[in-house]
Design a protein around this motif. Structure first.
Motif, PDB file in Angstrom:
ATOM      1  N   GLN A   1       0.804  -1.223   0.000  1.00  0.00           N
ATOM      2  CA  GLN A   1       0.000   0.000   0.000  1.00  0.00           C
ATOM      3  C   GLN A   1       0.839   1.276   0.000  1.00  0.00           C
ATOM      4  OE1 GLN A   1      -2.643  -0.482   3.337  1.00  0.00           O
ATOM      5  NE2 GLN A   1      -3.492  -2.360   2.504  1.00  0.00           N
ATOM      6  N   HIS A   2       2.139   1.132  -0.098  1.00  0.00           N
ATOM      7  CA  HIS A   2       3.017   2.307  -0.110  1.00  0.00           C
ATOM      8  C   HIS A   2       2.631   3.197  -1.288  1.00  0.00           C
ATOM      9  CE1 HIS A   2       6.630   4.721  -0.006  1.00  0.00           C
ATOM     10  NE2 HIS A   2       6.953   4.140   1.139  1.00  0.00           N
ATOM     11  N   PRO A   3       2.391   4.486  -1.041  1.00  0.00           N
ATOM     12  CA  PRO A   3       1.868   5.345  -2.112  1.00  0.00           C
ATOM     13  C   PRO A   3       2.859   5.686  -3.215  1.00  0.00           C
ATOM     14  CG  PRO A   3       2.316   6.641  -0.155  1.00  0.00           C
ATOM     15  CD  PRO A   3       2.534   5.192   0.221  1.00  0.00           C
ATOM     16  N   LEU A   4       4.141   5.760  -2.908  1.00  0.00           N
ATOM     17  CA  LEU A   4       5.095   6.178  -3.934  1.00  0.00           C
ATOM     18  C   LEU A   4       5.296   5.071  -4.958  1.00  0.00           C
ATOM     19  CD1 LEU A   4       7.440   8.040  -1.546  1.00  0.00           C
ATOM     20  CD2 LEU A   4       6.117   9.063  -3.373  1.00  0.00           C
ATOM     21  N   GLY A   5       5.231   5.471  -6.209  1.00  0.00           N
ATOM     22  CA  GLY A   5       5.332   4.511  -7.298  1.00  0.00           C
ATOM     23  C   GLY A   5       3.963   4.168  -7.860  1.00  0.00           C
ATOM     24  N   GLN A   6       2.912   4.620  -7.195  1.00  0.00           N
ATOM     25  CA  GLN A   6       1.542   4.412  -7.675  1.00  0.00           C
ATOM     26  C   GLN A   6       1.190   5.570  -8.613  1.00  0.00           C
ATOM     27  OE1 GLN A   6       0.115   1.632  -6.872  1.00  0.00           O
ATOM     28  NE2 GLN A   6       0.518   1.104  -4.747  1.00  0.00           N
ATOM     29  N   ALA A   7       0.002   5.520  -9.186  1.00  0.00           N
ATOM     30  CA  ALA A   7      -0.471   6.609 -10.049  1.00  0.00           C
ATOM     31  C   ALA A   7      -0.364   7.940  -9.313  1.00  0.00           C
ATOM     32  CB  ALA A   7      -1.907   6.348 -10.468  1.00  0.00           C
ATOM     33  N   ASN A   8       0.019   8.961 -10.003  1.00  0.00           N
ATOM     34  CA  ASN A   8       0.186  10.324  -9.495  1.00  0.00           C
ATOM     35  C   ASN A   8       1.383  10.508  -8.553  1.00  0.00           C
ATOM     36  OD1 ASN A   8      -2.111  11.230 -10.916  1.00  0.00           O
ATOM     37  ND2 ASN A   8      -3.413  10.482  -9.264  1.00  0.00           N
ATOM     38  N   THR A   9       2.096   9.442  -8.266  1.00  0.00           N
ATOM     39  CA  THR A   9       3.312   9.573  -7.455  1.00  0.00           C
ATOM     40  C   THR A   9       4.448   8.779  -8.077  1.00  0.00           C
ATOM     41  OG1 THR A   9       2.660   7.748  -6.022  1.00  0.00           O
ATOM     42  CG2 THR A   9       2.086   9.972  -5.270  1.00  0.00           C
ATOM     43  N   ASP A  10       4.385   8.557  -9.382  1.00  0.00           N
ATOM     44  CA  ASP A  10       5.449   7.832 -10.064  1.00  0.00           C
ATOM     45  C   ASP A  10       6.497   8.815 -10.584  1.00  0.00           C
ATOM     46  OD1 ASP A  10       4.192   8.990 -12.256  1.00  0.00           O
ATOM     47  OD2 ASP A  10       3.549   7.094 -13.128  1.00  0.00           O
ATOM     48  N   SER A  11       7.484   8.312 -11.293  1.00  0.00           N
ATOM     49  CA  SER A  11       8.583   9.164 -11.747  1.00  0.00           C
ATOM     50  C   SER A  11       8.098  10.281 -12.678  1.00  0.00           C
ATOM     51  CB  SER A  11       9.668   8.334 -12.427  1.00  0.00           C
ATOM     52  OG  SER A  11       9.148   7.638 -13.540  1.00  0.00           O
TER      53      SER A  11
END
Length: 152
Positions: free
Chosen positions: A11-21
């Motif tokens: 569930q870690h938010p980074l790397g998901q939609a809107n928080t990707d590279s």
């Protein structure tokens, strides 16, 4: 690995939609001067979920970093890698967020082939970091890639 840890990593938010590279690059492109980019880095660090103390041990601590840094890693049944990282230093938390935005929730081929130097250049990070911070940033990426490469 406990179910709680597995859930935390999934569930870690980074790397998901809107928080990707791509999202991180867009955020940094909107920021003008280095001071604005530095504020973005600090804000990203605030979004980084803290790793609970019981999951911070010597095995999770990354060598080669000036500040204490902990890294958790797990590969799921689909071959995607899930990471969490934490530090007590604000700027390091921001740098961890930038790295996780690019590599978290990704496949091994993506992680191993992602152009981190190009990414850091796009974000204009390298030229504003001290040599020790730059080395620590590369140590983070190296540690993540080493975990991926050593997996069965």
């Amino acid at each position: 690995m406990s179910n709680a840890l597995r859930d935390f990593l999934n569930q870690h938010p980074l790397g998901q939609a809107n928080t990707d590279s791509e999202a991180i690059c867009a955020r940094f492109a909107r920021a003008g001067a280095w001071e604005e980019r530095y504020r973005e880095l600090i804000q990203l660090g605030k979004q980084l979920p803290a790793i609970p103390a019981e999951w911070r041990g010597e095995e999770q601590e990354l060598p080669g970093c000036e500040s204490q840094v902990w890294l958790l890693a797990m590969q799921d049944t689909d071959g995607r890698w899930h990471f969490a990282a934490d530090s007590q230093a604000r700027i390091v938390r921001g740098l961890l967020a930038v790295v996780l935005a690019a590599l978290n929730h990704q496949s091994a081929p993506h992680i191993l082939s992602f152009d981190m130097e190009g990414y850091f250049d796009t974000l204009q990070l390298a030229k504003h970091l001290s040599p020790s911070r730059g080395n620590g940033l590369r140590a983070m990426v190296t540690a993540i890639r080493a975990r991926v490469e050593s997996a069965p």
